[in-house]
Design a protein around this motif. Structure first.
Motif, short mmCIF file in Angstrom:
data_model
loop_
_atom_site.label_atom_id
_atom_site.label_comp_id
_atom_site.label_asym_id
_atom_site.label_seq_id
_atom_site.Cartn_x
_atom_site.Cartn_y
_atom_site.Cartn_z
N UNK A 129 0.95 -1.28 -0.11
CA UNK A 129 0.14 0.07 -0.23
C UNK A 129 1.00 1.18 -0.04
N UNK A 130 1.82 1.17 0.58
CA UNK A 130 3.06 2.42 0.83
C UNK A 130 3.52 2.59 -0.67
N UNK A 131 4.04 1.56 -1.14
CA UNK A 131 4.56 1.54 -2.68
C UNK A 131 3.51 2.31 -3.38
N UNK A 132 2.20 1.60 -3.41
CA UNK A 132 1.29 2.27 -4.41
C UNK A 132 1.13 3.77 -3.98
N UNK A 136 1.49 6.57 -6.78
CA UNK A 136 0.43 7.53 -7.52
C UNK A 136 0.68 9.09 -7.11
N UNK A 137 1.45 9.16 -5.77
CA UNK A 137 1.91 10.59 -5.59
C UNK A 137 3.11 11.17 -6.90
N UNK A 192 7.30 15.78 -0.87
CA UNK A 192 6.24 14.86 -0.98
C UNK A 192 6.71 13.23 -0.70
N UNK A 193 8.07 13.23 -1.00
CA UNK A 193 8.50 11.80 -0.70
C UNK A 193 9.17 11.66 0.73
N UNK A 242 -0.35 13.67 -1.43
CA UNK A 242 0.08 12.57 -0.63
C UNK A 242 -1.06 12.20 0.39
N UNK A 243 -1.77 12.81 1.15
CA UNK A 243 -2.90 13.01 1.93
C UNK A 243 -4.11 12.29 1.24
N UNK A 244 -4.34 13.21 0.22
CA UNK A 244 -5.50 12.58 -0.73
C UNK A 244 -5.35 10.88 -1.25
N UNK A 245 -4.22 10.81 -1.78
CA UNK A 245 -3.84 9.38 -2.00
C UNK A 245 -4.06 8.45 -0.91
#
Length: 274
Positions: A129-132, A136-137, A192-193, A242-245
């Motif tokens: 989930x984190x990778x995805x 996406x970000x 972001x990262x 990031x928070x949206x994703x």
């Protein structure tokens, strides 16, 4: 900044070939190595796309400057603190400036890679989930970055100093010719990262030292500001994405728990079509 996109593509291709042509034959260590190579190939592919997309965004330098100025004035209207205040505070201290120049240029990618390796080895259940989320970000940021925006260091008239150029630490050449495009300021993938690394590390780890992971996003925000490589809004937009994703992922997981039968039917239908 430490690897060009074509070398990243080569590394990703070699790792992908290793995954395709390797047969574990029940050997556990080879299964783990193959899985690790697969994920590493994905990371290098994302990095290559990020670097390559930067060269595509250079279409209107004047337009990029106009959008940069719009952000500057918008931040004044929103009463954001001035990036100039932070930069001027460190300019009299060469060692601090050079540290932040190096942090901006070097730590961005290795920190993410080390974090993902740690997550893959120690918290495999959260890795996917984190990778995805990071993928996406990155993808959303790359789409937005196709609209070029000039960073603060391109506005010496406002008082900004290109600190990396000042100390010969710049990773950029002429517009579009450096290792990474200098008009891809909005949103800040750096921020972001880094926030993703710090936030997830604090959430996932149970160590009392986990809060030290927040040092990386803090230093990254300071680095992009002190070096005049990003506006505040560049980071704000990246964190919002990031928070949206992450919120979207939680929504999908909640829907799967609430309607498990429907999700299974959709999955089976998709498999049948493929």
């Amino acid at each position: 900044m430490w690897l060009t996109w074509n070398w990243a593509v080569l590394v990703a291709a070699l790792l992908t070939a290793a995954v395709v042509f390797t047969r574990p034959n029940g050997r556990h260590w080879l299964v783990v190595a193959r899985a690790f190579a697969k994920e590493t190939a994905l990371i290098f592919s994302l990095y290559a796309i990020w670097q390559l997309a930067g060269t595509l965004s250079v279409v209107q330098v004047n337009g990029a400057r106009g959008r940069g100025l719009w952000i500057w004035h918008a931040q004044r209207d929103l009463h954001f603190p001035s990036e100039l205040t932070f930069q001027k505070a460190v300019l009299p201290h060469p060692l601090i400036v050079q540290f932040f120049n190096g942090y901006y240029a070097i730590m961005h990618v290795p920190a993410l890679v080390i974090f993902l390796i740690w997550l893959f080895v120690r918290h495999r259940d959260r890795y996917g989930s984190v990778r995805n989320a990071i993928a996406l970000l990155t993808g959303i940021c790359l789409v937005i970055q196709l609209i070029p925006v000039a960073p603060p260091r391109m506005f010496p008239a406002l008082g900004f100093v290109d600190t990396a150029k000042l100390y010969n630490q710049s990773v950029y050449g002429a517009v579009g010719s450096g290792l990474a495009d200098q008009l891809s300021a909005m949103p800040s993938v750096h921020v972001g990262w880094a926030v993703a690394v710090g936030l997830v590390a604090v959430q996932v780890s149970r160590s009392r030292w986990r809060w030290l992971a927040l040092i990386h996003p803090i230093l990254t925000v300071l680095a992009v500001t002190v070096t005049a490589n990003h506006w505040w809004l560049d980071g704000v937009v990246a964190v919002a994405i990031l928070l949206f994703v992450m919120a979207a992922q939680r929504g999908v997981r909640a829907a799967r728990r609430r309607y498990p039968t429907s999700w299974q039917e959709v999955s089976l239908e998709a498999q049948a079509v493929s």
